[in-house]
Design a protein around this motif. Structure first.
Motif, PDB file in Angstrom:
ATOM      1  N   PHE A   1     -79.727 -98.423  42.923  1.00  0.00           N
ATOM      2  CA  PHE A   1     -80.978 -97.932  42.317  1.00  0.00           C
ATOM      3  C   PHE A   1     -80.826 -97.655  40.822  1.00  0.00           C
ATOM      4  N   GLY A   2     -79.696 -97.040  40.450  1.00  0.00           N
ATOM      5  CA  GLY A   2     -79.593 -96.474  39.105  1.00  0.00           C
ATOM      6  C   GLY A   2     -79.236 -97.482  38.021  1.00  0.00           C
ATOM      7  N   GLU A   3     -79.988 -97.445  36.919  1.00  0.00           N
ATOM      8  CA  GLU A   3     -79.504 -98.138  35.706  1.00  0.00           C
ATOM      9  C   GLU A   3     -78.320 -97.328  35.181  1.00  0.00           C
ATOM     10  N   VAL A   4     -78.430 -96.011  35.341  1.00  0.00           N
ATOM     11  CA  VAL A   4     -77.301 -95.109  35.118  1.00  0.00           C
ATOM     12  C   VAL A   4     -77.057 -94.376  36.424  1.00  0.00           C
ATOM     13  N   VAL A   5     -75.777 -94.285  36.822  1.00  0.00           N
ATOM     14  CA  VAL A   5     -75.406 -93.531  38.018  1.00  0.00           C
ATOM     15  C   VAL A   5     -74.618 -92.310  37.556  1.00  0.00           C
ATOM     16  N   ALA A   6     -75.137 -91.130  37.877  1.00  0.00           N
ATOM     17  CA  ALA A   6     -74.449 -89.894  37.486  1.00  0.00           C
ATOM     18  C   ALA A   6     -73.578 -89.435  38.654  1.00  0.00           C
ATOM     19  N   LEU A   7     -72.345 -89.117  38.341  1.00  0.00           N
ATOM     20  CA  LEU A   7     -71.404 -88.658  39.368  1.00  0.00           C
ATOM     21  C   LEU A   7     -71.223 -87.154  39.212  1.00  0.00           C
ATOM     22  N   ALA A   8     -71.681 -86.410  40.217  1.00  0.00           N
ATOM     23  CA  ALA A   8     -71.648 -84.938  40.142  1.00  0.00           C
ATOM     24  C   ALA A   8     -71.080 -84.396  41.451  1.00  0.00           C
ATOM     25  N   THR A   9     -69.813 -84.733  41.684  1.00  0.00           N
ATOM     26  CA  THR A   9     -69.154 -84.338  42.931  1.00  0.00           C
ATOM     27  C   THR A   9     -67.990 -83.396  42.623  1.00  0.00           C
ATOM     28  N   PRO A  10     -67.674 -82.492  43.555  1.00  0.00           N
ATOM     29  CA  PRO A  10     -66.441 -81.721  43.377  1.00  0.00           C
ATOM     30  C   PRO A  10     -65.265 -82.700  43.286  1.00  0.00           C
ATOM     31  N   TRP A  11     -64.305 -82.419  42.412  1.00  0.00           N
ATOM     32  CA  TRP A  11     -63.217 -83.377  42.168  1.00  0.00           C
ATOM     33  C   TRP A  11     -62.527 -83.830  43.461  1.00  0.00           C
TER      34      TRP A  11
ATOM     35  N   ALA B   1     -73.134 -98.338  27.258  1.00  0.00           N
ATOM     36  CA  ALA B   1     -73.129 -97.292  28.292  1.00  0.00           C
ATOM     37  C   ALA B   1     -73.185 -95.912  27.630  1.00  0.00           C
ATOM     38  N   LYS B   2     -72.443 -95.760  26.551  1.00  0.00           N
ATOM     39  CA  LYS B   2     -72.428 -94.472  25.833  1.00  0.00           C
ATOM     40  C   LYS B   2     -73.814 -94.174  25.254  1.00  0.00           C
ATOM     41  N   ARG B   3     -74.471 -95.214  24.751  1.00  0.00           N
ATOM     42  CA  ARG B   3     -75.809 -95.030  24.171  1.00  0.00           C
ATOM     43  C   ARG B   3     -76.791 -94.531  25.240  1.00  0.00           C
ATOM     44  N   LEU B   4     -76.727 -95.133  26.424  1.00  0.00           N
ATOM     45  CA  LEU B   4     -77.653 -94.735  27.500  1.00  0.00           C
ATOM     46  C   LEU B   4     -77.415 -93.289  27.926  1.00  0.00           C
ATOM     47  N   VAL B   5     -76.141 -92.918  28.118  1.00  0.00           N
ATOM     48  CA  VAL B   5     -75.845 -91.550  28.560  1.00  0.00           C
ATOM     49  C   VAL B   5     -76.201 -90.555  27.457  1.00  0.00           C
ATOM     50  N   THR B   6     -75.941 -90.937  26.202  1.00  0.00           N
ATOM     51  CA  THR B   6     -76.300 -90.064  25.075  1.00  0.00           C
ATOM     52  C   THR B   6     -77.803 -89.780  25.079  1.00  0.00           C
ATOM     53  N   SER B   7     -78.606 -90.804  25.384  1.00  0.00           N
ATOM     54  CA  SER B   7     -80.064 -90.593  25.390  1.00  0.00           C
ATOM     55  C   SER B   7     -80.452 -89.655  26.535  1.00  0.00           C
ATOM     56  N   LEU B   8     -79.735 -89.732  27.651  1.00  0.00           N
ATOM     57  CA  LEU B   8     -80.040 -88.820  28.768  1.00  0.00           C
ATOM     58  C   LEU B   8     -79.606 -87.385  28.440  1.00  0.00           C
ATOM     59  N   VAL B   9     -78.484 -87.261  27.732  1.00  0.00           N
ATOM     60  CA  VAL B   9     -78.030 -85.917  27.317  1.00  0.00           C
ATOM     61  C   VAL B   9     -79.102 -85.283  26.424  1.00  0.00           C
ATOM     62  N   ARG B  10     -79.656 -86.108  25.517  1.00  0.00           N
ATOM     63  CA  ARG B  10     -80.745 -85.606  24.648  1.00  0.00           C
ATOM     64  C   ARG B  10     -81.939 -85.183  25.484  1.00  0.00           C
ATOM     65  N   ASP B  11     -82.253 -85.974  26.521  1.00  0.00           N
ATOM     66  CA  ASP B  11     -83.400 -85.646  27.381  1.00  0.00           C
ATOM     67  C   ASP B  11     -83.166 -84.358  28.168  1.00  0.00           C
ATOM     68  N   LEU B  12     -81.902 -84.010  28.382  1.00  0.00           N
ATOM     69  CA  LEU B  12     -81.615 -82.717  29.029  1.00  0.00           C
ATOM     70  C   LEU B  12     -82.011 -81.555  28.109  1.00  0.00           C
ATOM     71  N   GLY B  13     -82.084 -81.859  26.802  1.00  0.00           N
ATOM     72  CA  GLY B  13     -82.281 -80.799  25.806  1.00  0.00           C
ATOM     73  C   GLY B  13     -80.956 -80.337  25.224  1.00  0.00           C
ATOM     74  N   ALA B  14     -79.872 -81.039  25.583  1.00  0.00           N
ATOM     75  CA  ALA B  14     -78.541 -80.708  25.068  1.00  0.00           C
ATOM     76  C   ALA B  14     -78.272 -81.520  23.798  1.00  0.00           C
TER      77      ALA B  14
END
Ligand SMILES: NC(=O)c1ccc[n+]([C@@H]2O[C@H](COP(=O)([O-])OP(=O)(O)OC[C@H]3O[C@@H](n4cnc5c(N)ncnc54)[C@H](OP(=O)(O)O)[C@@H]3O)[C@@H](O)[C@H]2O)c1
Length: 208
Positions: A57-67, A155-168
């Motif tokens: 599904f994801g153009e970007v896939v975020a991984l948010a799992t306990p290590w 890939a860095k550009r896409l994640v950077t834009s999402l970080v901005r969208d977080l408000g970070a």
């Protein structure tokens, strides 16, 4: 953008909470309890699915799992075609939070890259989940800092834009090997929040 999220816990839902209202389409995945995942998805207004479904599904896939669960989560992705942008939000905390399970001659991000050769890994540890769940990751009028490292410029550009969208506030932190230093910095933040008693409404910020 379509965003698949692996891990529907504090961070996964924090990302959904902030990115959904920015017009992104989100699918949450990875659970021990499919009913709970479906309920969580309903609460946050996202889709839910299996890990392979979220990866497709994801153009970007975020991984948010306990290590400790991360290898299992990546294994669940199965055979992935193409090169997927994988936003690594993990911190390789030991289960008792006494330190980092990997570092500084490697990093969670680099180990992840070895486990998932299909991925274009981008390290970017988001703000504390409790801060994201307030709906505002600004402190004193400034977005908390997120250091973004990858060997793949697009890939860095896409994640950077999402970080901005977080408000970070994203900072280009160079190649993926610099995750070796990003992860300990995030661990310092964990120490300050939970051991030194500053609480989780804190973040790192780069002054120039
Ligand atoms: N919390 C923060 O503020 C923060 C901030 C930045 C980065 N991080 C990093 O982000 C990652 C995720 O943290 P989190 O706080 O979001 O974790 P969490 O709330 O514990 O979420 C864990 C997720 O993994 C799923 N899961 C599936 N199998 C599991 C298993 N066997 N054991 C445990 N969970 C399982 C859980 O789903 P079910 O419960 O439905 O099974 C849940 O969706 C970690 O690497 C952490 O270091 C955390």
């Amino acid at each position: 953008m379509k965003i698949g999220i692996i891990g529907a816990g504090n961070v996964g839902t924090g990302l959904a909470r902030l990115l959904g209202p920015k017009g992104h389409e989100i699918m949450l995945s990875f659970t021990r309890d499919a009913n709970k995942l479906a309920q969580t998805a309903k609460t946050f207004g996202t889709k839910s699915g299996s890990v392979p479904e979220a990866v497709v599904f994801g153009e970007v896939v975020a991984l948010a799992t306990p290590w400790p669960m991360t290898k299992d989560a990546i294994a669940q992705a199965g055979v992935v075609t193409g090169k997927k942008v994988l936003w690594d939000c993990t911190n390789a905390l030991k289960p008792d939070m006494s330190g980092l399970a990997v570092g500084t001659t490697t990093s969670a991000a680099e180990e992840l890259q070895k486990t998932a050769p299909w991925a274009r890994v981008v390290k970017g540890i988001p703000p504390f989940a409790e801060l994201m769940q307030t709906g505002n990751v600004q402190i004193g009028g400034k977005g908390v800092g997120v250091f973004v490292a990858s060997d793949d410029a697009e890939a860095k550009r896409l994640v950077t834009s999402l970080v901005r969208d977080l408000g970070a506030e994203p900072t280009d932190a160079g190649p993926l090997t610099n995750a070796r230093y990003i992860e300990p910095a995030a661990f310092l933040l964990v120490q300050l929040a939970y051991v030194q008693g500053l609480g989780s409404k804190i973040g790192l910020s780069l002054l120039r």
